[in-house]
Design a protein around this motif. Sequence first.
Motif, PDB file in Angstrom:
ATOM      1  N   GLU A 144       1.934   6.278  -7.109  1.00 58.97           N
ATOM      2  CA  GLU A 144       0.853   7.119  -7.646  1.00 58.97           C
ATOM      3  C   GLU A 144       1.235   8.600  -7.577  1.00 58.97           C
ATOM      4  O   GLU A 144       1.047   9.348  -8.542  1.00 58.97           O
ATOM      5  CB  GLU A 144      -0.445   6.873  -6.874  1.00 58.97           C
ATOM      6  N   GLU A 145       1.787   9.020  -6.450  1.00 58.24           N
ATOM      7  CA  GLU A 145       2.242  10.410  -6.320  1.00 58.24           C
ATOM      8  C   GLU A 145       3.331  10.723  -7.343  1.00 58.24           C
ATOM      9  O   GLU A 145       3.337  11.796  -7.950  1.00 58.24           O
ATOM     10  CB  GLU A 145       2.767  10.665  -4.909  1.00 58.24           C
ATOM     11  N   ALA A 169      -3.446  -2.168  -7.685  1.00 51.66           N
ATOM     12  CA  ALA A 169      -4.133  -1.776  -6.461  1.00 51.66           C
ATOM     13  C   ALA A 169      -5.411  -2.592  -6.279  1.00 51.66           C
ATOM     14  O   ALA A 169      -5.745  -3.003  -5.156  1.00 51.66           O
ATOM     15  CB  ALA A 169      -4.466  -0.282  -6.488  1.00 51.66           C
ATOM     16  N   GLU A 213       0.821  -1.208   0.000  1.00 44.77           N
ATOM     17  CA  GLU A 213       0.000   0.000   0.000  1.00 44.77           C
ATOM     18  C   GLU A 213       0.860   1.266   0.000  1.00 44.77           C
ATOM     19  O   GLU A 213       0.588   2.220  -0.730  1.00 44.77           O
ATOM     20  CB  GLU A 213      -0.929  -0.012   1.219  1.00 44.77           C
ATOM     21  N   VAL A 214       1.908   1.262   0.800  1.00 50.18           N
ATOM     22  CA  VAL A 214       2.819   2.411   0.826  1.00 50.18           C
ATOM     23  C   VAL A 214       3.485   2.584  -0.541  1.00 50.18           C
ATOM     24  O   VAL A 214       3.576   3.694  -1.071  1.00 50.18           O
ATOM     25  CB  VAL A 214       3.874   2.240   1.941  1.00 50.18           C
ATOM     26  N   ASN A 226       0.994   4.047  -3.004  1.00 49.32           N
ATOM     27  CA  ASN A 226       0.776   5.482  -2.776  1.00 49.32           C
ATOM     28  C   ASN A 226       1.941   6.323  -3.289  1.00 49.32           C
ATOM     29  O   ASN A 226       1.735   7.347  -3.940  1.00 49.32           O
ATOM     30  CB  ASN A 226       0.527   5.763  -1.296  1.00 49.32           C
ATOM     31  N   HIS A 227       3.163   5.890  -2.995  1.00 49.67           N
ATOM     32  CA  HIS A 227       4.340   6.635  -3.450  1.00 49.67           C
ATOM     33  C   HIS A 227       4.427   6.652  -4.979  1.00 49.67           C
ATOM     34  O   HIS A 227       4.746   7.675  -5.578  1.00 49.67           O
ATOM     35  CB  HIS A 227       5.625   6.059  -2.862  1.00 49.67           C
TER      36      HIS A 227
END
Length: 173
Positions: free
Chosen positions: A61-62, A89, A54-55, A58-59
Amino acid sequence: MKAPTSEQLTSLLAVIALIPNHAIRYIALGLLLAAATLCKIHLQSPSMQLSRLEVSLNHTEEYIQETMVEVPRSYSKLTEQMRRLLEVAKTGSHIKCRVLRSETKAFNWKGLRSLSQDIAERMTRFRSLCNEIGECIRCVKDIRTAVELILEAERQRKLAGDLMETQSTFAII
Protein backbone atom coordinates in the motif's frame (compact mmCIF):
# COMPACT_ATOMS: atom_id res chain seq x y z
CA MET A 1 10.08 -15.28 15.54
CA LYS A 2 12.50 -15.47 12.66
CA ALA A 3 13.70 -18.63 10.98
CA PRO A 4 17.23 -19.57 11.97
CA THR A 5 19.81 -18.98 9.27
CA SER A 6 21.93 -21.75 7.83
CA GLU A 7 25.01 -20.25 9.51
CA GLN A 8 23.32 -20.45 12.91
CA LEU A 9 22.30 -24.07 12.33
CA THR A 10 25.80 -24.96 11.13
CA SER A 11 27.37 -23.38 14.20
CA LEU A 12 24.94 -25.22 16.50
CA LEU A 13 25.75 -28.52 14.82
CA ALA A 14 29.47 -27.77 15.15
CA VAL A 15 29.03 -27.08 18.87
CA ILE A 16 27.07 -30.31 19.28
CA ALA A 17 29.80 -32.23 17.43
CA LEU A 18 32.34 -30.96 19.99
CA ILE A 19 30.48 -32.59 22.90
CA PRO A 20 32.68 -35.55 23.95
CA ASN A 21 29.99 -37.67 25.62
CA HIS A 22 27.92 -39.57 23.04
CA ALA A 23 24.77 -39.68 25.17
CA ILE A 24 24.79 -35.95 25.83
CA ARG A 25 25.58 -35.27 22.17
CA TYR A 26 22.57 -37.31 21.00
CA ILE A 27 20.33 -35.68 23.60
CA ALA A 28 21.46 -32.22 22.43
CA LEU A 29 20.92 -33.23 18.80
CA GLY A 30 17.42 -34.46 19.65
CA LEU A 31 16.63 -31.22 21.47
CA LEU A 32 17.92 -29.22 18.51
CA LEU A 33 15.79 -31.26 16.12
CA ALA A 34 12.72 -30.82 18.33
CA ALA A 35 13.31 -27.06 18.57
CA ALA A 36 13.76 -26.79 14.79
CA THR A 37 10.54 -28.74 14.23
CA LEU A 38 8.59 -26.55 16.65
CA CYS A 39 10.05 -23.43 15.04
CA LYS A 40 8.99 -24.62 11.58
CA ILE A 41 5.48 -25.44 12.82
CA HIS A 42 5.20 -22.01 14.43
CA LEU A 43 6.41 -20.22 11.30
CA GLN A 44 3.86 -22.11 9.17
CA SER A 45 0.94 -21.40 11.50
CA PRO A 46 -1.97 -19.36 10.12
CA SER A 47 -1.38 -16.57 12.64
CA MET A 48 2.24 -16.12 11.49
CA GLN A 49 1.21 -16.29 7.84
CA LEU A 50 -1.47 -13.68 8.52
CA SER A 51 1.07 -11.39 10.15
CA ARG A 52 3.34 -11.75 7.10
CA LEU A 53 0.35 -11.01 4.87
CA GLU A 54 -0.46 -7.90 6.88
CA VAL A 55 3.12 -6.63 6.64
CA SER A 56 3.13 -7.32 2.90
CA LEU A 57 -0.18 -5.50 2.49
CA ASN A 58 1.12 -2.46 4.37
CA HIS A 59 4.36 -2.30 2.38
CA THR A 60 2.53 -2.69 -0.92
CA GLU A 61 0.00 0.00 0.00
CA GLU A 62 2.83 2.41 0.85
CA TYR A 63 4.57 1.52 -2.41
CA ILE A 64 1.41 2.22 -4.43
CA GLN A 65 0.92 5.57 -2.71
CA GLU A 66 4.55 6.55 -3.37
CA THR A 67 4.16 5.49 -7.00
CA MET A 68 0.96 7.56 -7.34
CA VAL A 69 2.94 10.63 -6.32
CA GLU A 70 5.84 9.79 -8.62
CA VAL A 71 3.74 8.76 -11.64
CA PRO A 72 0.56 10.86 -11.77
CA ARG A 73 -0.09 9.90 -15.43
CA SER A 74 -0.86 6.30 -14.42
CA TYR A 75 -3.20 7.25 -11.60
CA SER A 76 -6.12 5.16 -12.93
CA LYS A 77 -3.97 2.02 -13.30
CA LEU A 78 -2.56 2.50 -9.82
CA THR A 79 -6.05 3.08 -8.41
CA GLU A 80 -7.09 -0.26 -9.93
CA GLN A 81 -4.13 -1.95 -8.22
CA MET A 82 -5.09 -0.29 -4.94
CA ARG A 83 -8.64 -1.64 -5.37
CA ARG A 84 -7.24 -5.14 -5.90
CA LEU A 85 -5.06 -4.72 -2.82
CA LEU A 86 -8.05 -3.67 -0.73
CA GLU A 87 -9.95 -6.76 -1.92
CA VAL A 88 -7.05 -8.93 -0.78
CA ALA A 89 -6.98 -7.08 2.55
CA LYS A 90 -10.71 -7.75 2.95
CA THR A 91 -10.19 -11.44 2.21
CA GLY A 92 -7.32 -11.51 4.72
CA SER A 93 -9.58 -9.94 7.32
CA HIS A 94 -12.23 -12.61 6.74
CA ILE A 95 -9.59 -15.32 7.09
CA LYS A 96 -8.33 -13.72 10.31
CA CYS A 97 -11.87 -13.78 11.72
CA ARG A 98 -12.14 -17.48 10.87
CA VAL A 99 -8.81 -18.15 12.58
CA LEU A 100 -9.88 -16.26 15.68
CA ARG A 101 -13.20 -18.11 15.81
CA SER A 102 -11.48 -21.48 15.46
CA GLU A 103 -8.99 -20.61 18.22
CA THR A 104 -11.82 -19.94 20.67
CA LYS A 105 -13.45 -23.33 20.09
CA ALA A 106 -12.37 -26.17 22.35
CA PHE A 107 -11.90 -29.79 21.38
CA ASN A 108 -14.95 -32.00 21.43
CA TRP A 109 -14.23 -34.59 24.14
CA LYS A 110 -17.19 -36.94 23.40
CA GLY A 111 -14.94 -39.91 22.97
CA LEU A 112 -11.89 -40.99 21.09
CA ARG A 113 -13.74 -41.47 17.81
CA SER A 114 -15.20 -37.98 17.81
CA LEU A 115 -11.82 -36.62 18.94
CA SER A 116 -10.06 -38.16 15.95
CA GLN A 117 -12.75 -36.79 13.62
CA ASP A 118 -12.39 -33.38 15.27
CA ILE A 119 -8.63 -33.46 14.74
CA ALA A 120 -9.10 -34.50 11.10
CA GLU A 121 -11.57 -31.63 10.56
CA ARG A 122 -9.20 -29.17 12.21
CA MET A 123 -6.30 -30.34 10.04
CA THR A 124 -8.46 -29.95 6.91
CA ARG A 125 -9.44 -26.43 7.97
CA PHE A 126 -5.81 -25.67 8.83
CA ARG A 127 -4.68 -26.71 5.36
CA SER A 128 -7.43 -24.75 3.65
CA LEU A 129 -6.63 -21.64 5.73
CA CYS A 130 -2.94 -21.92 4.89
CA ASN A 131 -3.79 -22.32 1.19
CA GLU A 132 -6.09 -19.28 1.26
CA ILE A 133 -3.49 -17.16 3.04
CA GLY A 134 -0.85 -18.33 0.56
CA GLU A 135 -3.13 -17.31 -2.30
CA CYS A 136 -3.58 -13.86 -0.73
CA ILE A 137 0.20 -13.48 -0.40
CA ARG A 138 0.62 -14.44 -4.07
CA CYS A 139 -2.03 -11.86 -5.06
CA VAL A 140 -0.17 -9.16 -3.13
CA LYS A 141 3.05 -10.13 -4.92
CA ASP A 142 1.24 -9.95 -8.27
CA ILE A 143 -0.12 -6.51 -7.40
CA ARG A 144 3.32 -5.29 -6.39
CA THR A 145 4.77 -6.63 -9.65
CA ALA A 146 2.04 -4.85 -11.64
CA VAL A 147 2.84 -1.57 -9.85
CA GLU A 148 6.55 -2.05 -10.51
CA LEU A 149 5.77 -2.61 -14.20
CA ILE A 150 3.72 0.60 -14.30
CA LEU A 151 6.57 2.50 -12.67
CA GLU A 152 9.14 1.00 -15.01
CA ALA A 153 7.00 1.79 -18.07
CA GLU A 154 6.85 5.43 -16.95
CA ARG A 155 10.62 5.48 -16.48
CA GLN A 156 11.09 4.04 -19.95
CA ARG A 157 8.76 6.68 -21.39
CA LYS A 158 10.78 9.43 -19.69
CA LEU A 159 14.05 7.91 -20.92
CA ALA A 160 12.69 7.68 -24.45
CA GLY A 161 11.66 11.35 -24.25
CA ASP A 162 15.10 12.32 -22.95
CA LEU A 163 16.73 10.31 -25.73
CA MET A 164 14.61 12.02 -28.38
CA GLU A 165 15.45 15.41 -26.88
CA THR A 166 19.16 14.60 -26.86
CA GLN A 167 19.05 13.37 -30.45
CA SER A 168 17.23 16.49 -31.59
CA THR A 169 19.80 18.64 -29.76
CA PHE A 170 22.64 16.86 -31.59
CA ALA A 171 20.78 17.20 -34.88
CA ILE A 172 20.65 20.97 -34.41
CA ILE A 173 24.37 21.21 -33.58
